[in-house]
Design a protein around this motif. Structure first.
Motif, mmCIF file in Angstrom:
data_model
loop_
_atom_site.group_PDB
_atom_site.id
_atom_site.type_symbol
_atom_site.label_atom_id
_atom_site.label_comp_id
_atom_site.label_asym_id
_atom_site.label_seq_id
_atom_site.Cartn_x
_atom_site.Cartn_y
_atom_site.Cartn_z
ATOM 1 N N THR A 130 3.898 3.362 3.978
ATOM 2 C CA THR A 130 4.960 2.349 3.990
ATOM 3 C C THR A 130 4.405 0.959 3.732
ATOM 4 N N GLY A 131 3.114 0.748 3.964
ATOM 5 C CA GLY A 131 2.513 -0.554 3.680
ATOM 6 C C GLY A 131 2.636 -1.555 4.804
ATOM 7 N N GLN A 132 3.066 -1.105 5.976
ATOM 8 C CA GLN A 132 3.268 -2.025 7.103
ATOM 9 C C GLN A 132 1.957 -2.691 7.530
ATOM 10 N N HIS A 133 0.865 -1.906 7.520
ATOM 11 C CA HIS A 133 -0.444 -2.439 7.933
ATOM 12 C C HIS A 133 -1.492 -2.122 6.868
ATOM 13 N N ARG A 134 -1.246 -2.512 5.664
ATOM 14 C CA ARG A 134 -2.098 -2.094 4.554
ATOM 15 C C ARG A 134 -3.535 -2.617 4.657
ATOM 16 N N ASN A 135 -3.733 -3.770 5.305
ATOM 17 C CA ASN A 135 -5.064 -4.371 5.276
ATOM 18 C C ASN A 135 -6.116 -3.586 6.059
ATOM 19 N N THR A 136 -5.724 -2.544 6.810
ATOM 20 C CA THR A 136 -6.728 -1.722 7.503
ATOM 21 C C THR A 136 -6.804 -0.304 6.948
ATOM 22 N N VAL A 137 -5.966 0.017 5.981
ATOM 23 C CA VAL A 137 -5.883 1.396 5.507
ATOM 24 C C VAL A 137 -7.153 1.835 4.779
ATOM 25 N N ALA A 197 -11.931 5.512 4.580
ATOM 26 C CA ALA A 197 -13.386 5.698 4.545
ATOM 27 C C ALA A 197 -13.870 6.371 5.827
ATOM 28 N N ASP A 198 -13.334 5.963 6.982
ATOM 29 C CA ASP A 198 -13.741 6.549 8.262
ATOM 30 C C ASP A 198 -13.506 8.056 8.299
ATOM 31 N N PHE A 199 -12.384 8.487 7.718
ATOM 32 C CA PHE A 199 -12.007 9.900 7.821
ATOM 33 C C PHE A 199 -12.270 10.697 6.546
ATOM 34 N N GLY A 200 -12.815 10.057 5.519
ATOM 35 C CA GLY A 200 -13.143 10.774 4.289
ATOM 36 C C GLY A 200 -11.930 11.291 3.552
ATOM 37 N N ILE A 201 -10.829 10.548 3.591
ATOM 38 C CA ILE A 201 -9.605 10.963 2.903
ATOM 39 C C ILE A 201 -9.692 10.575 1.433
ATOM 40 N N ARG A 202 -9.421 11.550 0.547
ATOM 41 C CA ARG A 202 -9.591 11.330 -0.897
ATOM 42 C C ARG A 202 -8.276 11.022 -1.616
ATOM 43 N N ALA A 203 -7.157 11.413 -1.048
ATOM 44 C CA ALA A 203 -5.861 11.236 -1.724
ATOM 45 C C ALA A 203 -5.583 9.762 -2.003
ATOM 46 N N GLN A 204 -5.037 9.498 -3.161
ATOM 47 C CA GLN A 204 -4.643 8.142 -3.518
ATOM 48 C C GLN A 204 -3.226 7.896 -2.992
ATOM 49 N N PRO A 205 -3.057 6.947 -2.107
ATOM 50 C CA PRO A 205 -1.735 6.749 -1.500
ATOM 51 C C PRO A 205 -0.730 6.134 -2.466
ATOM 52 N N ARG A 206 0.516 6.453 -2.237
ATOM 53 C CA ARG A 206 1.624 5.829 -2.952
ATOM 54 C C ARG A 206 2.259 4.836 -1.981
ATOM 55 N N TYR A 207 2.175 3.541 -2.290
ATOM 56 C CA TYR A 207 2.689 2.509 -1.394
ATOM 57 C C TYR A 207 4.154 2.215 -1.694
#
Length: 346
Positions: free
Chosen positions: A20-27, A32-42
């Motif tokens: 949703t982009g509510q807190h994008r500046n920490t995403v 990186a912390d969790f090794g997530i590879r998917a590219q998010p759709r904002y």
């Protein structure tokens, strides 16, 4: 939700990650912390949503965008929309799912405080999402009982996915710092920061704690904004025993907390995380929707100043706590992924 996404990706299953982009500046840090590879759709790409007026405009707008541009955010209408917790993003995702005729699965379903004002508005958000859910992933028997009577399938995950999150965070931490004479502060809830009287009371309590030991105050953007609005930010900044730090990544926060003598927080997730570690926690709330750690290492403070003073003194006197807690072997994220895969295969 990160451990669920991580395991889903490791199994090679397709996922559409909608933010949703509510807190994008920490995403980015979280990915990186969790090794997530998917590219998010904002859905939203503007400034951080940290005020009531912005929130009132933001929520209907992102619901409309998800529904109007459904092909962008939800490529397969035969999939399941999985939401988590009690935020406005949770409600937005659930409403979008219902409007699109998709199944909605709620992770962390069944948690209740039974007080609509504490936490507010999260308790109301949960009740709404309970009615919108088709599948309820409940973190324990108490949560399962709270979901009786709702028209959804209930699944007991035993505990919350925070168990998986903490395990990953501790694996990522090369070195856990030794116990030091500092406390960690994290305050951000609506009922605490949008009441000038309550916020001043909390600042006075923190000033007392700072007279006993050094504090590291991890500031959410909304908290900093309200502190400045109420002319309390400079007051804290000028206190030599209070260090103000910007909101940090998940692993960094867990590592910081593991080296602390105590934590003062109003976060329900913090309550669960720190219940697993045994760190003394003063929960700056009147009521909580979670049971973890209560009457053990978590004190539901109810803003009682005398109880707060006793908590600080006892925490500073405590010795012998291990820096490497023994965590439960259960993996709620695995249970959730297995169940979702089963639903999608039928």
């Amino acid at each position: 939700m990160a451990p669920v996404i991580r395991q889903w990706e490791e199994a090679g299953r397709p996922i559409s990650l909608v933010m949703t982009g509510q807190h994008r500046n920490t995403v980015d840090t979280l990915f990186a912390d969790f090794g997530i590879r998917a590219q998010p759709r904002y859905v939203y790409e503007g400034p951080e949503i940290n005020g009531i007026a912005r929130m009132a405009l933001w929520l209907p707008r992102i619901i409309w965008r998800m529904v109007w541009h459904a092909d962008t955010y939800f490529p397969s209408r035969r999939g399941i929309i999985v939401v988590h917790g009690d935020t406005f993003s949770t409600l937005a995702g659930s409403l979008a799912g219902k409007l699109l005729g998709m199944k909605v699965a709620h992770v962390e379903a069944g948690l209740r405080s039974y007080n609509i004002f504490h936490p507010f508005p999260e308790e109301l958000t949960r009740l709404a999402v309970f009615h919108l859910s088709d599948i309820a992933f409940c973190p324990g028997e108490w949560a399962m009982r709270n979901m009786e009577g709702y028209r959804c399938e209930r699944i007991n995950t035993g505990m919350n996915t925070i168990v998986d999150s903490v395990k990953i965070a501790l694996e990522n931490s090369v070195e856990i710092p030794p116990k030091d004479s500092y406390g960690v502060i994290s305050i951000h809830r609506f009922e605490n920061i949008f009441s000038a009287k309550r916020l001043r009371q909390i600042v006075e309590m923190l000033e007392y704690a700072a007279s006993q030991c050094r504090l590291i105050f991890v500031l959410h953007p909304a908290t900093e904004k309200r502190l400045r609005h109420n002319k309390l930010f400079e007051r804290l900044k000028q206190n030599a025993n209070i260090q103000l730090k910007p909101r940090m990544g998940y692993t960094e926060f867990i590592r910081l907390a593991m080296g602390a003598r105590f934590v003062v927080t109003d976060g329900g997730s913090n309550q669960e995380e720190l219940a697993l570690t045994g760190i003394p926690v003063y929960l700056m709330r009147k009521a909580t929707e979670r049971q973890e750690g209560l009457k053990k290492n978590i004190l539901l403070g109810k803003y009682n100043f005398n109880a707060f003073k006793s908590f600080i003194h006892q925490s500073l006197q405590e010795t012998g706590r291990s820096n490497t807690p023994k965590l439960p072997e259960i993996s709620p994220a695995s249970i959730i992924c297995d169940k979702l895969a089963l639903y999608l295969s039928t």
